[in-house]
Write an enzyme that holds these catalytic residues in place. Sequence first.
Site, PDB file in Angstrom:
ATOM      1  N   ARG A 144      -9.485   3.043 -13.766  1.00  0.00           N
ATOM      2  CA  ARG A 144      -9.187   3.670 -12.474  1.00  0.00           C
ATOM      3  C   ARG A 144      -9.827   5.051 -12.280  1.00  0.00           C
ATOM      4  O   ARG A 144     -10.336   5.349 -11.191  1.00  0.00           O
ATOM      5  CB  ARG A 144      -7.677   3.747 -12.249  1.00  0.00           C
ATOM      6  N   GLY A 170       0.791  -1.227   0.000  1.00  0.00           N
ATOM      7  CA  GLY A 170       0.000   0.000   0.000  1.00  0.00           C
ATOM      8  C   GLY A 170       0.819   1.271   0.000  1.00  0.00           C
ATOM      9  O   GLY A 170       0.296   2.349   0.316  1.00  0.00           O
ATOM     10  N   CYS A 203     -19.654   3.497 -24.889  1.00  0.00           N
ATOM     11  CA  CYS A 203     -21.037   3.953 -24.775  1.00  0.00           C
ATOM     12  C   CYS A 203     -21.473   3.940 -23.305  1.00  0.00           C
ATOM     13  O   CYS A 203     -22.385   3.233 -22.897  1.00  0.00           O
ATOM     14  CB  CYS A 203     -21.965   3.075 -25.621  1.00  0.00           C
ATOM     15  N   GLU A 204     -20.748   4.654 -22.509  1.00  0.00           N
ATOM     16  CA  GLU A 204     -21.007   4.955 -21.102  1.00  0.00           C
ATOM     17  C   GLU A 204     -20.200   6.211 -20.818  1.00  0.00           C
ATOM     18  O   GLU A 204     -19.292   6.564 -21.582  1.00  0.00           O
ATOM     19  CB  GLU A 204     -20.506   3.833 -20.171  1.00  0.00           C
ATOM     20  N   GLU A 264       4.440  -6.455   0.764  1.00  0.00           N
ATOM     21  CA  GLU A 264       3.821  -6.868  -0.502  1.00  0.00           C
ATOM     22  C   GLU A 264       3.484  -5.659  -1.379  1.00  0.00           C
ATOM     23  O   GLU A 264       2.322  -5.379  -1.664  1.00  0.00           O
ATOM     24  CB  GLU A 264       2.528  -7.648  -0.228  1.00  0.00           C
ATOM     25  N   PRO A 265       4.478  -4.922  -1.849  1.00  0.00           N
ATOM     26  CA  PRO A 265       4.172  -3.785  -2.722  1.00  0.00           C
ATOM     27  C   PRO A 265       3.801  -4.241  -4.126  1.00  0.00           C
ATOM     28  O   PRO A 265       4.394  -5.169  -4.679  1.00  0.00           O
ATOM     29  CB  PRO A 265       5.500  -3.010  -2.742  1.00  0.00           C
ATOM     30  N   GLY A 266       2.806  -3.611  -4.700  1.00  0.00           N
ATOM     31  CA  GLY A 266       2.439  -3.890  -6.092  1.00  0.00           C
ATOM     32  C   GLY A 266       2.557  -2.622  -6.902  1.00  0.00           C
ATOM     33  O   GLY A 266       3.446  -2.455  -7.737  1.00  0.00           O
ATOM     34  N   TYR A 316      -2.904  -1.824 -12.246  1.00  0.00           N
ATOM     35  CA  TYR A 316      -4.364  -1.849 -12.362  1.00  0.00           C
ATOM     36  C   TYR A 316      -4.852  -1.115 -13.613  1.00  0.00           C
ATOM     37  O   TYR A 316      -5.931  -0.547 -13.616  1.00  0.00           O
ATOM     38  CB  TYR A 316      -5.028  -1.283 -11.095  1.00  0.00           C
ATOM     39  N   TYR A 336     -12.066   4.568  -9.192  1.00  0.00           N
ATOM     40  CA  TYR A 336     -11.443   5.058  -7.964  1.00  0.00           C
ATOM     41  C   TYR A 336     -11.362   6.581  -7.881  1.00  0.00           C
ATOM     42  O   TYR A 336     -10.775   7.101  -6.935  1.00  0.00           O
ATOM     43  CB  TYR A 336      -9.999   4.549  -7.852  1.00  0.00           C
TER      44      TYR A 336
END
Length: 403
Positions: free
Chosen positions: A302, A222, A332-333, A263-265, A360, A306
């Site tokens: 994202r 995180g 089409c959104e 656990e970094p991503g 992501y 988010y």
Amino acid sequence: MAEVLSHKSLAAIADQYGTPVYIYHAEKIAEQYEKLKDAFKSQDVVIFYASKALTNIHILKFIRSIGCNVDCSSINEVKLALHAGFDPSQVLYTSNNIAFSEIEEAKNLGVHINIDSLSNLEKFGKKYGHSYPVGVRLRPNILAGGNLKISTGHEKSKFGIPVDQFEKVLECVKKNDLFIQGLHIHTGSEIKDANVFVKGIEKLFEIIPYFNELEFVDLGGGFKVPYKEGDTETDIALLAAKVKEAFSNHPNPGNKPLQIWFEPGKFLVSEAGFLVCQVNVLKETASMVFAGVDSGFNHLIRPMFYDAYHRIENITNDVGPKKEYTVVGNICETDTFATDRMINEIHDVDYLVFYNAGAYGFEMSSNFNSRLKPAEVMVRNGQSFLIRRRDVFEDLLRSQLDI
């Protein structure tokens, strides 16, 4: 420091492979990993790349080549990691509300396992007892992270076993003679304040004395990465100092040293990734000018999911006067990437680059509107390599059956 990919380099790749295209800079990933290694060099720290951020097999192979381990959130991520050449001892699988059969499969593959529910811990204990080590994921009831959607440690989060149910964990361990190898917590994403991790450590040290076979504590990931001009990332050196101080103040009973796992991503791959799109349409209205690109939230969800910020630049015309644009997609959104953003003057067919697209981005992409997924390209040692071809129409039909 890794050489920055220039606008000219990104545009050349877009010319070669077409748009939209995801581009990943290998040396930037290595640079981020070296930051972690250097900061924690005086401590027994093991880094696991949270592969859910980006699982392209070539990215996983590169992660392995620089000496990093891998963290997985599904059994298929575990299988991808093993396919990429990781040894089972380098693979961590942290389950989340999954069928016990998936945990059984992970056990049979020989990887590290963290269990996040009392029910699966009970099933594991009944079947395997003390014969296979396991970690327990606890929910520390700490609210942290840049967005509630990516905060995982608070009291309403689905993740982990709540610390207030710790007595039930102990009952399960004792009844089934479980070999508890590790304790795991993860509070969220975009954590800038190193003290959040210290709070987690404080929670864990109330629990550690109950497990005399403990080998590691897993503090999750995180870490914050910079998105906007002037943003800063998590101060990893400060974090390392605070973690070291916290463990010095809380010696493990029996003075048995404990490994610390992270656990970094996003921290490893976010800044290494770029999404280059081409402008299809300029549409001027009374209130704004839309720049419509050949992508949408089917490729980069994202911003819509988010409210995430991605810096956007015009790499075809990077010296023109800056004007205000709302950058939108072709789905089409409603798929708005940025509203009222100051960008160098945009013309039809200009290339725009979205920064911080490594984590992501492609990983959460879809074929919504029956649109095709983009290509992925890795840049390493100044050379670009296609690591996933662009979808073709036949890919939309590949899994559908004639009846």
